[in-house]
Design an enzyme around this catalytic site. Structure first.
Site, short mmCIF file in Angstrom:
data_model
loop_
_atom_site.label_atom_id
_atom_site.label_comp_id
_atom_site.label_asym_id
_atom_site.label_seq_id
_atom_site.Cartn_x
_atom_site.Cartn_y
_atom_site.Cartn_z
N ASP A 98 0.85 -1.19 0.00
CA ASP A 98 0.00 0.00 0.00
C ASP A 98 0.89 1.25 0.00
OD1 ASP A 98 -2.43 1.38 0.25
OD2 ASP A 98 -2.37 1.36 2.44
N HIS A 99 0.64 2.17 -0.89
CA HIS A 99 1.39 3.43 -0.96
C HIS A 99 2.90 3.27 -1.05
CE1 HIS A 99 -2.13 5.96 -0.46
NE2 HIS A 99 -2.52 5.16 0.50
N ASP A 120 2.74 4.96 -5.53
CA ASP A 120 2.00 6.21 -5.34
C ASP A 120 2.90 7.39 -5.71
OD1 ASP A 120 0.62 8.40 -4.54
OD2 ASP A 120 0.27 7.74 -2.49
N HIS A 237 -9.18 4.93 -2.12
CA HIS A 237 -8.47 4.95 -0.83
C HIS A 237 -9.33 5.73 0.16
CE1 HIS A 237 -4.29 3.51 -1.70
NE2 HIS A 237 -4.88 3.43 -2.88
N ASN A 280 -10.28 0.66 -0.01
CA ASN A 280 -9.27 0.56 1.06
C ASN A 280 -9.84 1.01 2.40
OD1 ASN A 280 -7.60 0.07 -1.10
ND2 ASN A 280 -6.01 1.51 -0.45
N ASP A 282 -8.77 1.07 6.53
CA ASP A 282 -7.81 0.85 7.61
C ASP A 282 -8.33 1.48 8.91
OD1 ASP A 282 -5.64 0.50 9.24
OD2 ASP A 282 -4.20 1.57 8.00
N SER A 283 -8.69 2.77 8.84
CA SER A 283 -9.05 3.50 10.07
C SER A 283 -10.21 2.86 10.84
CB SER A 283 -9.40 4.95 9.74
OG SER A 283 -8.27 5.60 9.21
O1 G3H Z 1 -2.83 4.96 3.63
C1 G3H Z 1 -2.78 4.90 4.84
C2 G3H Z 1 -2.99 3.62 5.56
O2 G3H Z 1 -4.05 3.76 6.47
C3 G3H Z 1 -1.74 3.13 6.21
O3 G3H Z 1 -1.42 3.92 7.29
O4 G3H Z 1 1.05 4.27 7.11
O5 G3H Z 1 -0.14 4.55 9.29
O6 G3H Z 1 0.19 2.29 8.29
P1 G3H Z 1 0.01 3.76 8.04
P1 13P Z 2 -8.80 5.00 5.74
O1 13P Z 2 -7.91 5.85 6.57
O2 13P Z 2 -10.03 5.74 5.34
O3 13P Z 2 -9.14 3.70 6.39
O4 13P Z 2 -8.04 4.67 4.37
C1 13P Z 2 -7.12 3.60 4.29
C2 13P Z 2 -6.33 3.62 3.02
O5 13P Z 2 -6.63 4.30 2.06
C3 13P Z 2 -5.15 2.74 2.97
O6 13P Z 2 -4.44 2.91 1.79
ZN ZN Z 3 -4.49 4.92 1.03
#
Ligand code: G3H
Ligand code: 13P
Ligand code: ZN
Length: 335
Positions: A98-99, A120, A237, A280, A282-283
């Site tokens: 990711d990224h 990215d 995302h 995507n 995560d949060s």
């Molecule tokens: O794109 C952001 C994702 O939520 C990953 O976040 O870099 O804190 O693991 P992180």
């Molecule tokens: P959220 O912070 O909205 O969960 O997005 C996660 C994300 O885009 C990971 O690449």
């Molecule tokens: Zn992202």
């Protein structure tokens, strides 16, 4: 060089083809630890959903790329055992960076068995983004690894890059970008952003219960992109919905989350019926995990065995991922 095929992963090509035809999105869930990956696999096997396991640069720094890689492999084995135990089908799993922000990072993930990478380059100039993305695609495709590029900038934190303001994707650039780079999917910016505070209160309206209602996603931009790239997989995302229940549970148990607002699930449901093939999240996982742990410590202050509080946190994640697959992404039953 380890091929992802020998580790039991799949790339995203077939996943996205099916998602496009079936009008749903494949969930892309980030993981950093054992409880998160257990919850993702359990929920996705039980709901029979394909899944993309995402490793961010931040996750690599926190947990070590090699360990996460082995956890990904372990997830495939866990999936097989769970599916057999429950008499269910095995589900396709992709291991995705990711990224990714450099060619070297993408190469290192490809070489160690990732089946998909994101490069990215959205913070670079257009020409630099094209050049970097093309370089990654040329390397990745030698090994049948799929590549996600990004056009447009999401507000919030993308690993170490913090963008104050979002820049919507310009539909006029997408055909040129895709044809010059050869990417397999494209992340776009239509109003989502990373983290739990996606909108400032002044950007929102308030309903009769005092709940912030954010401005709607720019579906007009998405439609224009779909017209220009018919049948091409699009990625969203920053698609956490920041559930009010989780935020309230955090704040009721000593937390201090202020003005947390996410993307309404109904809008993500709509998006998943379009060319958006990957969403995507995560949060939302972070929020539910924190909510469950905070509540546990409030209720049982003398507990000190991590299994006592991480167990309920893992269950909260299983419930959340299952619900996402069934009610939001429409990926349940599509394995
Ligand atoms: O794109 C952001 C994702 O939520 C990953 O976040 O870099 O804190 O693991 P992180
Ligand atoms: P959220 O912070 O909205 O969960 O997005 C996660 C994300 O885009 C990971 O690449
Ligand atoms: Zn992202």
């Amino acid at each position: 060089m380890v091929s992802y095929k020998d580790l039991g992963f799949v790339n995203t090509k077939e996943m996205f083809k099916k998602a496009m035809a079936g009008k749903y999105s494949v969930p892309a869930y980030n993981f950093n630890n054992m409880e998160q990956i257990q919850a993702i696999i359990t929920a996705c096997v039980e709901t029979q959903s394909p899944v993309i396991l995402q490793v961010s640069s931040g996750a690599r720094k926190y947990a070590n790329q090699t360990l996460l890689q082995y956890m990904g492999q372990g997830a495939v084995e866990m999936m097989k055992v769970l599916a057999a135990e429950k008499g269910l089908k095995e589900i396709p799993i992709s291991l995705h960076l990711d990224h990714g922000d450099t060619f070297e990072l993408c190469k290192s993930c490809i070489d160690s068995g990732f089946s998909s990478v994101m490069i990215d380059g959205s913070h670079h100039s257009y020409d630099e983004n094209v050049a970097l993305t093309k370089q990654v695609v040329e390397y990745a495709h030698k090994f049948d690894v799929t590549v996600e590029g990004e056009l447009g900038v999401l507000a919030g934190i993308e690993d170490d890059v913090v963008a104050e303001k979002s820049t919507y994707t310009h539909p006029s650039e997408v055909e040129d970008f895709v044809s010059k780079t050869g990417v397999d999917s494209l992340a776009i910016s239509i109003g989502t952003s990373h983290g739990a505070n996606k909108f400032k209160p002044e950007q929102c309206t308030k309903n009769e219960d005092g709940i912030f209602i954010p401005p709607p996603l720019r579906f007009d931009i998405l439609e224009e992109i779909e017209k220009r790239l018919p049948g091409f997989p699009i990625v969203l995302h920053g698609s956490s919905s920041v559930p009010r229940d989780a935020v309230e549970m955090i704040n009721a148990n000593g937390g201090a989350l202020k003005d947390a607002v996410g993307i309404p699930e109904q809008q993500l449901r709509e998006a998943s019926k379009s060319a958006v093939c990957k969403i995507n999240i995560d949060s939302d996982g972070r929020l539910w995990m924190t909510a469950a742990i905070r509540k546990h410590f409030n209720d049982k202050p003398s507990d000190f065995d991590p299994r006592q509080y991480l167990g309920p946190a893992r269950q909260a994640l299983i419930d959340m991922y299952s619900k996402k697959n069934k009610d939001v992404l429409g990926s349940a039953g599509q394995a």
